[in-house]
Design an enzyme around this catalytic site. Sequence first.
Site, short mmCIF file in Angstrom:
data_model
loop_
_atom_site.label_atom_id
_atom_site.label_comp_id
_atom_site.label_asym_id
_atom_site.label_seq_id
_atom_site.Cartn_x
_atom_site.Cartn_y
_atom_site.Cartn_z
CE1 TYR A 1 11.34 28.17 2.72
CE2 TYR A 1 13.54 27.32 2.29
CZ TYR A 1 12.28 27.67 1.83
OH TYR A 1 11.97 27.51 0.50
CB ALA B 1 6.59 28.43 0.50
CG ASP C 1 19.06 24.29 -1.46
OD1 ASP C 1 17.98 24.90 -1.31
OD2 ASP C 1 20.14 24.89 -1.53
N GLY D 1 3.36 34.02 -6.85
CA GLY D 1 4.76 34.06 -6.41
C GLY D 1 5.71 34.03 -7.59
CE LYS E 1 9.13 24.30 0.98
NZ LYS E 1 7.92 24.79 0.24
CD1 TRP F 1 20.75 28.11 -3.53
CD2 TRP F 1 22.43 29.10 -4.62
NE1 TRP F 1 21.88 28.00 -2.77
CE2 TRP F 1 22.92 28.59 -3.40
CE3 TRP F 1 23.31 29.76 -5.48
CZ2 TRP F 1 24.25 28.73 -3.02
CZ3 TRP F 1 24.63 29.89 -5.10
CH2 TRP F 1 25.10 29.39 -3.89
CB ILE G 1 -2.55 26.85 2.35
CG1 ILE G 1 -1.22 27.58 2.61
CG2 ILE G 1 -2.91 26.88 0.87
CD1 ILE G 1 -0.01 26.92 1.96
N1 LIG Z 1 12.96 31.13 -3.85
C1 LIG Z 1 13.89 30.17 -3.73
O1 LIG Z 1 15.10 30.41 -3.89
C2 LIG Z 1 13.45 28.75 -3.44
C3 LIG Z 1 14.45 27.78 -3.22
C4 LIG Z 1 14.07 26.47 -2.97
C5 LIG Z 1 12.73 26.13 -2.92
N2 LIG Z 1 11.78 27.09 -3.12
C6 LIG Z 1 10.36 26.69 -3.05
O2 LIG Z 1 9.77 26.97 -4.30
C7 LIG Z 1 8.40 27.37 -4.11
C8 LIG Z 1 8.17 28.69 -4.82
O3 LIG Z 1 9.03 29.68 -4.26
P1 LIG Z 1 8.93 31.21 -4.68
O4 LIG Z 1 10.28 31.79 -4.54
O5 LIG Z 1 8.17 31.33 -5.95
O6 LIG Z 1 8.04 31.79 -3.48
P2 LIG Z 1 7.34 33.22 -3.37
O7 LIG Z 1 7.75 34.11 -4.47
O8 LIG Z 1 7.56 33.66 -1.95
O9 LIG Z 1 5.81 32.86 -3.59
C9 LIG Z 1 5.05 32.17 -2.65
C10 LIG Z 1 3.60 32.59 -2.82
O10 LIG Z 1 2.82 31.90 -1.82
C11 LIG Z 1 1.91 32.85 -1.27
N3 LIG Z 1 1.50 32.46 0.07
C12 LIG Z 1 2.18 32.65 1.23
N4 LIG Z 1 1.45 32.24 2.27
C13 LIG Z 1 0.29 31.75 1.75
C14 LIG Z 1 -0.89 31.20 2.34
N5 LIG Z 1 -1.01 31.08 3.66
N6 LIG Z 1 -1.90 30.82 1.53
C15 LIG Z 1 -1.80 30.98 0.19
N7 LIG Z 1 -0.72 31.52 -0.43
C16 LIG Z 1 0.31 31.90 0.36
C17 LIG Z 1 2.71 34.14 -1.26
O11 LIG Z 1 1.86 35.25 -1.09
P3 LIG Z 1 2.44 36.57 -0.35
O12 LIG Z 1 3.60 37.06 -1.19
O13 LIG Z 1 1.27 37.48 -0.33
O14 LIG Z 1 2.90 36.12 1.00
C18 LIG Z 1 3.38 34.09 -2.60
O15 LIG Z 1 2.59 34.64 -3.63
C19 LIG Z 1 8.18 27.38 -2.60
O16 LIG Z 1 7.61 26.17 -2.23
C20 LIG Z 1 9.57 27.48 -2.02
O17 LIG Z 1 9.65 26.92 -0.74
C21 LIG Z 1 12.12 28.40 -3.37
#
Ligand SMILES: NC(=O)c1ccc[n+]([C@@H]2O[C@H](COP(=O)([O-])OP(=O)(O)OC[C@H]3O[C@@H](n4cnc5c(N)ncnc54)[C@H](OP(=O)(O)O)[C@@H]3O)[C@@H](O)[C@H]2O)c1
Length: 294
Positions: free
Chosen positions: A128, A63, A105, A11, A132, A153, A40
């Site tokens: 969402y 996620a 957040d 991710g 979480k 963000w 997962i």
């Molecule tokens: N992005 C934001 O702005 C933001 C803000 C606040 C918190 N967060 C938190 O920060 C963390 C990282 O976010 P990110 O933006 O890097 O997320 P991301 O780019 O969507 O990456 C999440 C990764 O998890 C994988 N995944 C999804 N379902 C899965 C499963 N069942 N088993 C194993 N892997 C799985 C996804 O694979 P696929 O792509 O193949 O589905 C993807 O590679 C997350 O916990 C998120 O909730 C993110």
Amino acid sequence: MGKILVIGAQGMLGRDLLPELRVSFPDDEILGWDMEEIDIRMEKETIEQIEALYPQIIINVAAYTDVDGCERNEEEAFRVNAEGMKHIALGARRCGAKVVYLSTDYVFDGKKGEPYLEEDSPHPLNIYGESKLKGEHYVQELTKEGLIIRTQWLFGKYGKNFVYAILKQAQEKEVISIVKDQIGSPTYTRDLSKAICALVQKRGQGIFHVANGGFCSWFVFAQKILSYAGIHGVKAIPIASEELDRPARRPSYSVFNTAKFLKTTGWNLRPWSEALKDFLFEIERGSIPGGKES
Ligand SMILES: NC(=O)c1ccc[n+]([C@@H]2O[C@H](COP(=O)([O-])OP(=O)(O)OC[C@H]3O[C@@H](n4cnc5c(N)ncnc54)[C@H](OP(=O)(O)O)[C@@H]3O)[C@@H](O)[C@H]2O)c1
């Protein structure tokens, strides 16, 4: 030598976190799993795979992050974001591994009007955020020294994010409409990766709020992206959230108080605008190798 396992390694955050862990923990083996290696949502398999690997630390950045998608597909949101975390925690218990969980957040409703502390009561406005928050509860209930890092963000090289979206729209339109009534702190995944490593090194436990310094609206964020990228022929227009009519409600104000992080690590993340400049500089240099589609 111990093992540190990152789940969600492909991710946006995961891909920046792995190299940072290799720098911060040179004596440990750093492993990254994503959908190809583990699902997962599957309880038995997840527990067994973790137990077979026997890591000392598990960092869960996997996620279902599509906020509007979660609203339309509630069951899947809870399966990944909440139950997925539970399965990892159960696997971690089998090998006494420390669990680190990335949260959001969006566990808050935005009504506080001043920066959120870790102990403020959550009240998510969307699925969402609810899913979480349930993931956070599993970490608290099932693990002893669990570390929950709430962030917000995110932008970075490898993912779908607001910076790429604005740059793309700027190629297609002369006027872009951007929400002005949501305030938060844009956060660079590289800076966040350093923060995660620092908290793990300091053996942080419980909840921490981590984001780049300063805050802004999405509208001001877009204006800065255009200006720092040297795009002058495109105008950003401020609009209200309701004009977008998106399925998921978002908090109007979700800025974090990061004093706990500062007290624990001795430093804080730089202002978001500096981080953004660095990120855009890297794009210009052509060192952004595509990653996932934005
Ligand atoms: N992005 C934001 O702005 C933001 C803000 C606040 C918190 N967060 C938190 O920060 C963390 C990282 O976010 P990110 O933006 O890097 O997320 P991301 O780019 O969507 O990456 C999440 C990764 O998890 C994988 N995944 C999804 N379902 C899965 C499963 N069942 N088993 C194993 N892997 C799985 C996804 O694979 P696929 O792509 O193949 O589905 C993807 O590679 C997350 O916990 C998120 O909730 C993110």
